[in-house]
Scaffold this active site. Structure first.
Site, PDB file in Angstrom:
ATOM      1  N   HIS A 324     -10.285   1.408 -23.152  1.00 16.62           N
ATOM      2  CA  HIS A 324     -10.095   1.662 -21.732  1.00 16.62           C
ATOM      3  C   HIS A 324     -10.002   0.385 -20.905  1.00 16.62           C
ATOM      4  O   HIS A 324      -9.416   0.409 -19.817  1.00 16.62           O
ATOM      5  CB  HIS A 324     -11.226   2.539 -21.190  1.00 16.62           C
ATOM      6  CG  HIS A 324     -11.048   3.986 -21.501  1.00 16.62           C
ATOM      7  ND1 HIS A 324     -11.461   4.556 -22.692  1.00 16.62           N
ATOM      8  CD2 HIS A 324     -10.494   4.998 -20.788  1.00 16.62           C
ATOM      9  CE1 HIS A 324     -11.170   5.850 -22.679  1.00 16.62           C
ATOM     10  NE2 HIS A 324     -10.586   6.141 -21.561  1.00 16.62           N
ATOM     11  N   GLY A 325     -10.558  -0.703 -21.370  1.00 14.09           N
ATOM     12  CA  GLY A 325     -10.446  -1.911 -20.571  1.00 14.09           C
ATOM     13  C   GLY A 325     -11.321  -3.037 -21.055  1.00 14.09           C
ATOM     14  O   GLY A 325     -12.263  -2.840 -21.818  1.00 14.09           O
TER      15      GLY A 325
END
Length: 486
Positions: A324-325
């Site tokens: 996700h990041g």
């Protein structure tokens, strides 16, 4: 190009008209037109990154052909390694370079040394995590001999760049979507109408639910130390609805748009906030990513065999967080979800709710089911706070205020300080209505899949018009889709 933009409102009918009226019976020209439209759609954001998706597509297309020609296992493994190295290399550089550089420098600082990391001004290509996983699924499946490689480049390039789901999913498997580019597609009025209804419901989720929740979420998280614990919990709840309305709304629009062109994408959300435990939640939330990790990471690691289930579950959730990041908050979010999942795994209850829907065929859940859904939702909200926070310190501080005496401070002053008038009251009733619609439609594919036998046509059309009107009158500040950043 945003789905909720004027540009897309012009783009979609134009692509639709040319697709069905100029190329109604020509499969190759239809595929070519989809490819052109998809590259225009993606290039509208930044044309420079078209070369990236083109190169990634070209590498996997050529490797797929070579895998079909090679029978020696070492040669096939080397070809697969090239595909994974190229795709993950691009993903790692654009998404994680600065994260690793700064983390490396921080580690040196802890040891008493100073180091100035070489930080690059890297622009993250929109949707790179999605189309990278999509094209890798093709190469892996060809390597496993689960599907034959394709020799038609236009169809393959169109599959990788298919514009409805290009930038935020669903992450389609080659075994499901790619064969549809080789089948003759005739216009289906019933399917197209249902696609339009799903698009409308997706726009409602995004414009009315997500974007209006975002107003308060941003205010609360940006100045969280000034608010009471109750208001901070409200901020977490509103973010839960924001991210759900935003992401599942995108998926609805993507699936509905695909149906306009004769394609069927897999369901990506199955009313996840009505889950009775965390395991069921993850079977209903971002289904395409969860099943991708299951099939291409969890099972190859050994799954639940040989006593490795706990290790593999933690690996899956941590990798999911990292996907996700590039932030420690996402890693901790993954770790927290794995921790929530662990009691179910240890008690062998992680597969209790695999196929049934809560209170199936009933209007109301039982008291037990209500408590289960409430506890599960509360745990999800706590986890979402880490997902939304800018740092781990902020997330822990935010939660500590919720579980402090400040929780019992009356939030009236907080609401006045946000200076939104009666807007919050309107949003509150909208959320209740939204939850009720989702509840009664929880065994359907989307909120506007209304039963024509139970509801007469005037009632159904009245409901559609109400949804359209809300999309206009509750159209606040336009927000980008949250998952564009991933």
């Amino acid at each position: 190009m945003l789905f909720n933009s004027i540009e897309f409102l012009i783009f979609l009918p134009l692509v639709f008209f040319i697709y069905w009226f100029l190329f109604p019976k020509n499969l190759k020209l239809q595929n070519l037109w989809i490819l052109i439209a998809s590259y225009v759609f993606y290039g509208w954001w930044d044309y420079r990154f078209l070369s990236l998706i083109f190169f990634s597509s070209l590498v996997d297309f050529l490797i797929g052909i070579q895998l079909n020609k090679r029978q020696k296992i070492n040669q096939r493994k080397f070809l697969l390694f090239i595909s994974l190295a190229v795709n993950l290399g691009f993903l790692g550089f654009f998404k994680y370079y600065n994260f690793f550089a700064e983390s490396f420098a921080d580690a040196f600082t802890l040891l008493g040394n100073t180091m100035d990391p070489s930080r690059l001004n890297i622009i993250l290509p929109v949707g790179i995590s999605f189309y990278t996983f999509q094209t890798m699924s093709y190469t892996i499946d060809v390597y496993r001999k689960k599907m034959a490689p394709v020799s038609e480049p236009i169809a393959f390039f169109a599959y990788v760049s298919f514009f409805p789901q290009l930038v935020a999913g669903p992450i389609e498997r080659a075994t499901n979507l790619l064969p549809q580019f080789f089948k003759n597609r005739d216009f289906n009025y019933t399917k197209a109408c249902d696609g339009l209804r799903q698009i409308l419901w997706g726009l409602f989720k995004k414009i009315v639910i997500a974007d209006n929740c975002a107003i308060y979420v941003n205010d609360i998280f940006n100045d969280y130390q000034s608010f009471s614990g109750f208001t901070l919990l409200l901020g977490g709840v509103l973010f839960a609805f924001q991210i759900y309305g935003d992401f599942s709304g995108y998926s609805d629009i993507a699936i509905g748009t695909s149906r306009l062109f004769g394609f069927d994408l897999k369901k990506n959300f199955a009313f996840p906030y009505f889950s009775r435990d965390i395991a069921e939640f993850w079977r209903r939330w971002h289904i395409s990513l969860s099943t991708w990790f299951r099939d291409y990471l969890y099972i190859p690691l050994g799954g639940s065999r040989d006593g490795h289930a706990i290790r593999n579950i933690f690996i899956i959730f941590i990798v999911s967080g990292f996907w996700h990041g590039a932030n420690w908050t996402f890693l901790f979010w993954g770790l927290l979800n794995a921790t929530f999942y662990l009691p179910l795994l240890l008690s062998n209850k992680n597969r209790v709710h695999t196929s049934d829907t809560v209170a199936a065929g009933k209007y109301l859940p039982s008291i037990r089911e209500t408590l289960q859904m409430g506890i599960t939702f509360f745990l999800i909200v706590i986890a979402w706070i880490f997902f939304r926070a800018d740092s781990l310190f902020m997330a822990f501080d935010y939660i500590s205020i919720i579980f402090s005496p400040k929780f019992f401070v009356l939030p009236i002053q907080d609401f006045w300080s946000m200076n939104t008038g009666n807007h919050l009251i309107y949003l509150f009733f909208l959320l209740i209505g939204f939850i009720l619609v989702e509840w009664f439609q929880r065994e359907k594919n989307h909120g506007l899949e209304l039963n024509s036998q139970k509801l007469p046509k005037p009632v159904r059309w009245a409901f559609y018009y109400v949804v359209i009107i809300f999309c206009f009158i509750m159209n606040g500040v336009q927000q980008e889709f949250i998952y564009f950043q991933f």
